[in-house]
Design a protein around this motif. Sequence first.
Motif, PDB file in Angstrom:
ATOM      1  N   ASP A  99      25.416 -16.673  67.876  1.00 17.76           N
ATOM      2  CA  ASP A  99      26.360 -16.732  66.767  1.00 17.76           C
ATOM      3  C   ASP A  99      26.322 -15.422  65.986  1.00 17.76           C
ATOM      4  O   ASP A  99      26.260 -15.402  64.753  1.00 17.76           O
ATOM      5  N   ALA A 100      26.341 -14.325  66.727  1.00 18.94           N
ATOM      6  CA  ALA A 100      26.226 -12.984  66.150  1.00 18.94           C
ATOM      7  C   ALA A 100      27.598 -12.367  65.931  1.00 18.94           C
ATOM      8  O   ALA A 100      28.575 -12.731  66.588  1.00 18.94           O
ATOM      9  N   ASP A 101      27.650 -11.420  65.014  1.00 15.66           N
ATOM     10  CA  ASP A 101      28.850 -10.614  64.829  1.00 15.66           C
ATOM     11  C   ASP A 101      28.936  -9.647  65.999  1.00 15.66           C
ATOM     12  O   ASP A 101      27.946  -9.000  66.351  1.00 15.66           O
ATOM     13  N   LEU A 102      30.120  -9.543  66.590  1.00 18.26           N
ATOM     14  CA  LEU A 102      30.307  -8.661  67.740  1.00 18.26           C
ATOM     15  C   LEU A 102      31.255  -7.534  67.372  1.00 18.26           C
ATOM     16  O   LEU A 102      32.351  -7.766  66.851  1.00 18.26           O
ATOM     17  N   TYR A 103      30.810  -6.324  67.641  1.00 20.00           N
ATOM     18  CA  TYR A 103      31.590  -5.111  67.419  1.00 20.00           C
ATOM     19  C   TYR A 103      31.780  -4.435  68.764  1.00 20.00           C
ATOM     20  O   TYR A 103      30.858  -4.406  69.582  1.00 20.00           O
ATOM     21  N   SER A 104      32.966  -3.880  68.974  1.00 20.57           N
ATOM     22  CA  SER A 104      33.256  -3.179  70.215  1.00 20.57           C
ATOM     23  C   SER A 104      33.813  -1.804  69.878  1.00 20.57           C
ATOM     24  O   SER A 104      34.710  -1.674  69.047  1.00 20.57           O
ATOM     25  N   LEU A 105      33.280  -0.787  70.540  1.00 18.33           N
ATOM     26  CA  LEU A 105      33.613   0.601  70.243  1.00 18.33           C
ATOM     27  C   LEU A 105      34.099   1.327  71.488  1.00 18.33           C
ATOM     28  O   LEU A 105      33.502   1.208  72.560  1.00 18.33           O
TER      29      LEU A 105
ATOM     30  N   ASP B 135      34.763 -13.804  67.064  1.00 15.36           N
ATOM     31  CA  ASP B 135      35.558 -12.707  66.508  1.00 15.36           C
ATOM     32  C   ASP B 135      34.941 -11.375  66.910  1.00 15.36           C
ATOM     33  O   ASP B 135      33.718 -11.231  66.917  1.00 15.36           O
ATOM     34  N   VAL B 136      35.790 -10.424  67.222  1.00 23.68           N
ATOM     35  CA  VAL B 136      35.338  -9.091  67.622  1.00 23.68           C
ATOM     36  C   VAL B 136      35.989  -8.061  66.699  1.00 23.68           C
ATOM     37  O   VAL B 136      37.203  -8.037  66.554  1.00 23.68           O
ATOM     38  N   THR B 137      35.163  -7.237  66.084  1.00 29.26           N
ATOM     39  CA  THR B 137      35.651  -6.117  65.295  1.00 29.26           C
ATOM     40  C   THR B 137      35.720  -4.915  66.214  1.00 29.26           C
ATOM     41  O   THR B 137      34.726  -4.574  66.857  1.00 29.26           O
ATOM     42  N   THR B 138      36.890  -4.283  66.293  1.00 28.42           N
ATOM     43  CA  THR B 138      37.056  -3.160  67.213  1.00 28.42           C
ATOM     44  C   THR B 138      37.203  -1.857  66.448  1.00 28.42           C
ATOM     45  O   THR B 138      37.674  -1.833  65.313  1.00 28.42           O
ATOM     46  N   GLU B 139      36.793  -0.789  67.116  1.00 25.38           N
ATOM     47  CA  GLU B 139      36.834   0.543  66.495  1.00 25.38           C
ATOM     48  C   GLU B 139      37.090   1.576  67.598  1.00 25.38           C
ATOM     49  O   GLU B 139      36.448   1.548  68.654  1.00 25.38           O
TER      50      GLU B 139
ATOM     51  N   GLU C 277      43.737  -0.718  73.883  1.00 25.19           N
ATOM     52  CA  GLU C 277      44.077  -1.733  74.887  1.00 25.19           C
ATOM     53  C   GLU C 277      42.818  -2.331  75.505  1.00 25.19           C
ATOM     54  O   GLU C 277      42.731  -3.549  75.698  1.00 25.19           O
ATOM     55  N   ILE C 278      41.844  -1.493  75.810  1.00 23.71           N
ATOM     56  CA  ILE C 278      40.586  -1.969  76.382  1.00 23.71           C
ATOM     57  C   ILE C 278      39.865  -2.864  75.379  1.00 23.71           C
ATOM     58  O   ILE C 278      39.364  -3.941  75.732  1.00 23.71           O
ATOM     59  N   LEU C 279      39.844  -2.454  74.114  1.00 26.87           N
ATOM     60  CA  LEU C 279      39.182  -3.254  73.083  1.00 26.87           C
ATOM     61  C   LEU C 279      39.913  -4.574  72.845  1.00 26.87           C
ATOM     62  O   LEU C 279      39.274  -5.616  72.640  1.00 26.87           O
ATOM     63  N   THR C 280      41.226  -4.546  72.889  1.00 25.54           N
ATOM     64  CA  THR C 280      42.009  -5.776  72.725  1.00 25.54           C
ATOM     65  C   THR C 280      41.702  -6.745  73.854  1.00 25.54           C
ATOM     66  O   THR C 280      41.592  -7.962  73.630  1.00 25.54           O
TER      67      THR C 280
ATOM     68  N   ARG D 119      31.104  -5.146  82.563  1.00 17.10           N
ATOM     69  CA  ARG D 119      29.935  -6.034  82.679  1.00 17.10           C
ATOM     70  C   ARG D 119      29.178  -6.083  81.361  1.00 17.10           C
ATOM     71  O   ARG D 119      28.726  -7.138  80.915  1.00 17.10           O
ATOM     72  N   ALA D 120      29.027  -4.927  80.723  1.00 18.83           N
ATOM     73  CA  ALA D 120      28.332  -4.862  79.433  1.00 18.83           C
ATOM     74  C   ALA D 120      29.074  -5.698  78.391  1.00 18.83           C
ATOM     75  O   ALA D 120      28.456  -6.428  77.610  1.00 18.83           O
ATOM     76  N   ALA D 121      30.393  -5.604  78.373  1.00 19.50           N
ATOM     77  CA  ALA D 121      31.187  -6.379  77.416  1.00 19.50           C
ATOM     78  C   ALA D 121      31.026  -7.870  77.660  1.00 19.50           C
ATOM     79  O   ALA D 121      30.865  -8.652  76.707  1.00 19.50           O
ATOM     80  N   ASP D 122      31.044  -8.282  78.921  1.00 15.40           N
ATOM     81  CA  ASP D 122      30.844  -9.705  79.238  1.00 15.40           C
ATOM     82  C   ASP D 122      29.481 -10.179  78.755  1.00 15.40           C
ATOM     83  O   ASP D 122      29.347 -11.274  78.198  1.00 15.40           O
ATOM     84  N   HIS D 123      28.476  -9.361  78.961  1.00 16.56           N
ATOM     85  CA  HIS D 123      27.120  -9.698  78.513  1.00 16.56           C
ATOM     86  C   HIS D 123      27.073  -9.781  76.984  1.00 16.56           C
ATOM     87  O   HIS D 123      26.472 -10.706  76.421  1.00 16.56           O
TER      88      HIS D 123
END
Length: 134
Positions: free
Chosen positions: A30-36, A77-81, A65-68, A17-21
């Motif tokens: 139009d923000a840069d999105l990072y996922s950790l 675009d999503v930057t993953t870490e 896999e979750i980040l992908t 839910r947090a990721a969807d938000h």
Amino acid sequence: MYDTILVATDGSDPATRAADHAIDLASSFDADLYSLYVVDTRRYGSSMMSNADSVAEDLKERGQEILTDIASRADVDVTTEVRSGQPSQQIGEYADEIDADLLIIGNRGLTSGGEIGSTAERVVRYVDRPVITA
């Protein structure tokens, strides 16, 4: 309003839910999105993690896999870490590194009951940035 948004995930329903938000907000602003994703080394014990490289690699692969999946659902675009350590500490450190304007995290994780989870509580209490819990 928000230029850099960080969403932390453990793959739980609240984290999804947090990721969807986060995806919606990043698109709107139009923000840069990072996922950790943080491999919680405390959960498995440092001796187990240090002696079992394959366990650590499996956990990192699960995180990737979750980040992908998050990145595939986003229209930005999503930057993953993927990191290892104490989740709340790693979330705070990464937020500082990317100078996040906003953190979004599930209100509880894989092991929490009905109350706010310990990681979410630590992030809200100790990270000096706005936090949304979902």
